[in-house]
Design an enzyme around this catalytic site. Structure first.
Site, short mmCIF file in Angstrom:
data_model
loop_
_atom_site.label_atom_id
_atom_site.label_comp_id
_atom_site.label_asym_id
_atom_site.label_seq_id
_atom_site.Cartn_x
_atom_site.Cartn_y
_atom_site.Cartn_z
N LYS A 16 13.09 6.30 5.91
CA LYS A 16 12.25 7.64 5.91
C LYS A 16 11.31 8.01 6.83
CE LYS A 16 10.25 6.20 1.90
NZ LYS A 16 10.74 4.72 1.92
N ARG A 91 6.40 8.90 -5.71
CA ARG A 91 6.85 7.58 -6.07
C ARG A 91 6.99 7.28 -7.25
NH1 ARG A 91 5.43 5.56 -0.67
NH2 ARG A 91 6.24 3.30 -0.36
N ARG A 130 10.40 -4.41 12.29
CA ARG A 130 9.91 -3.09 12.82
C ARG A 130 8.56 -3.23 13.22
NH1 ARG A 130 9.88 0.72 7.28
NH2 ARG A 130 8.01 -0.01 6.60
N ARG A 163 2.29 -3.73 14.27
CA ARG A 163 3.01 -4.07 13.03
C ARG A 163 2.39 -3.96 11.90
NH1 ARG A 163 8.08 -7.31 14.45
NH2 ARG A 163 7.87 -7.19 16.53
N ARG A 175 7.53 -4.80 -3.04
CA ARG A 175 7.63 -3.14 -2.57
C ARG A 175 9.02 -2.66 -3.12
NH1 ARG A 175 6.43 -3.36 3.55
NH2 ARG A 175 6.91 -1.10 3.67
P1 AMP Z 1 4.88 3.41 2.87
O1 AMP Z 1 4.30 3.38 4.18
O2 AMP Z 1 5.08 4.41 2.48
O3 AMP Z 1 5.77 2.22 2.81
O4 AMP Z 1 3.67 3.04 2.11
C1 AMP Z 1 2.91 1.86 2.05
C2 AMP Z 1 2.16 1.44 0.58
O5 AMP Z 1 1.35 2.45 0.61
C3 AMP Z 1 2.85 1.23 -0.39
O6 AMP Z 1 3.74 -0.10 -0.55
C4 AMP Z 1 2.03 1.47 -1.53
O7 AMP Z 1 1.19 0.51 -1.76
C5 AMP Z 1 1.29 2.99 -0.74
N1 AMP Z 1 1.81 4.12 -1.18
C6 AMP Z 1 2.35 4.85 -0.25
N2 AMP Z 1 2.53 6.07 -0.63
C7 AMP Z 1 2.38 6.10 -2.03
C8 AMP Z 1 2.71 6.53 -3.29
N3 AMP Z 1 3.26 8.10 -3.15
N4 AMP Z 1 2.22 6.19 -4.52
C9 AMP Z 1 1.59 5.02 -4.79
N5 AMP Z 1 1.43 4.22 -3.64
C10 AMP Z 1 1.90 4.52 -2.29
#
Ligand code: AMP
Length: 221
Positions: A16, A91, A130, A163, A175
């Site tokens: 994404k 989410r 990554r 990282r 996750r």
């Molecule tokens: P990401 O960078 O999108 O993989 O997000 C990293 C972490 O941030 C996730 O594992 C969640 O803990 C938190 N997070 C990011 N976006 C959301 C969201 N829309 N709702 C809830 N938690 C989020």
């Protein structure tokens, strides 16, 4: 022309962030990643960041209230008026409904919700390899995309890479679980609104970008 709002849906590691960055460059849209906004809040030590830190380290979802507030503030900033690519938001169904309410207040709508379809089995390898450039945020991968010159960013020439703390095998499992339990139902949510598109996201990054670009162009034409 109305603002363009596209959503990228998909599990962690689906690409994404990489694809949102490419769409941002191609269409002049703003990549809006709640993960990035939360990491910035954690780094800045804000109240929201303090509450989010441990939750993120465990690979769970941060509370809807915190994330919706952060998203609402960012979406209200001037640069977002040209349109946004939402990466990692919504989410949960509560977040999707909050987004609908927010957009209807300003007479906007979602142009496309695009699901990046990937195999769970490949996600751990994708995520654990990554890293990004600390200067410009360009994404790299130990196996799939290394800089042309070792330790020098192709995009900005920087030499510092980082990282993410949550890109480790244990957290990735949580996750993925959170994704299937709480986020995957959004595919049906957007399908029900006639806004859903799907892309096979297991292949080549540039080929996927081309397909996504065509969908975004079509949805916003
Ligand atoms: P990401 O960078 O999108 O993989 O997000 C990293 C972490 O941030 C996730 O594992 C969640 O803990 C938190 N997070 C990011 N976006 C959301 C969201 N829309 N709702 C809830 N938690 C989020």
């Amino acid at each position: 022309m109305e603002n363009q709002i596209s959503i990228l849906l998909g599990p962690p590691g689906a690409g994404k962030g990489t694809q949102a960055r490419m769409l941002e460059n191609q269409f002049g849209l703003v990549q809006l990643s709640t993960g990035d906004l939360l990491r910035a809040a954690v780094a800045a030590g804000t109240d929201a960041g303090k509450q989010a830190k441990a939750v993120m380290e465990d690979g769970d979802l941060v509370s809807d209230d915190i994330v919706i507030a952060i998203l609402r503030d960012r979406l209200g900033e001037a640069d977002c008026a040209k349109g946004v690519i939402l990466d990692g938001f919504p989410r949960t169904t509560v977040q999707a409904e909050a987004l609908d309410a927010l957009l209807s207040e300003t007479g906007q709508r979602i142009n496309a919700a695009i699901s990046l379809e990937v195999d769970d089995g490949a996600m751990v390898t994708r995520i654990s390899g990554r890293y990004t450039c600390g200067g410009c945020g360009e994404g790299y991968h130990d196996s799939f995309k290394q800089p042309a010159k070792s330790d020098v960013c192709d995009t900005c020439g920087g030499g510092v890479f980082k990282r993410r703390a949550d890109d480790n095998a244990e957290t990735v499992a949580s996750r993925l679980e959170a994704y299937h339990a709480q986020t995957a139902p959004l595919i049906a949510y957007y399908d029900g609104k006639g806004a859903l598109q799907s892309v096979d996201a297991m292949g080549d990054i540039d080929a996927i970008a081309k397909e996504l670009g065509a969908l975004v162009a079509l949805a916003t034409a």
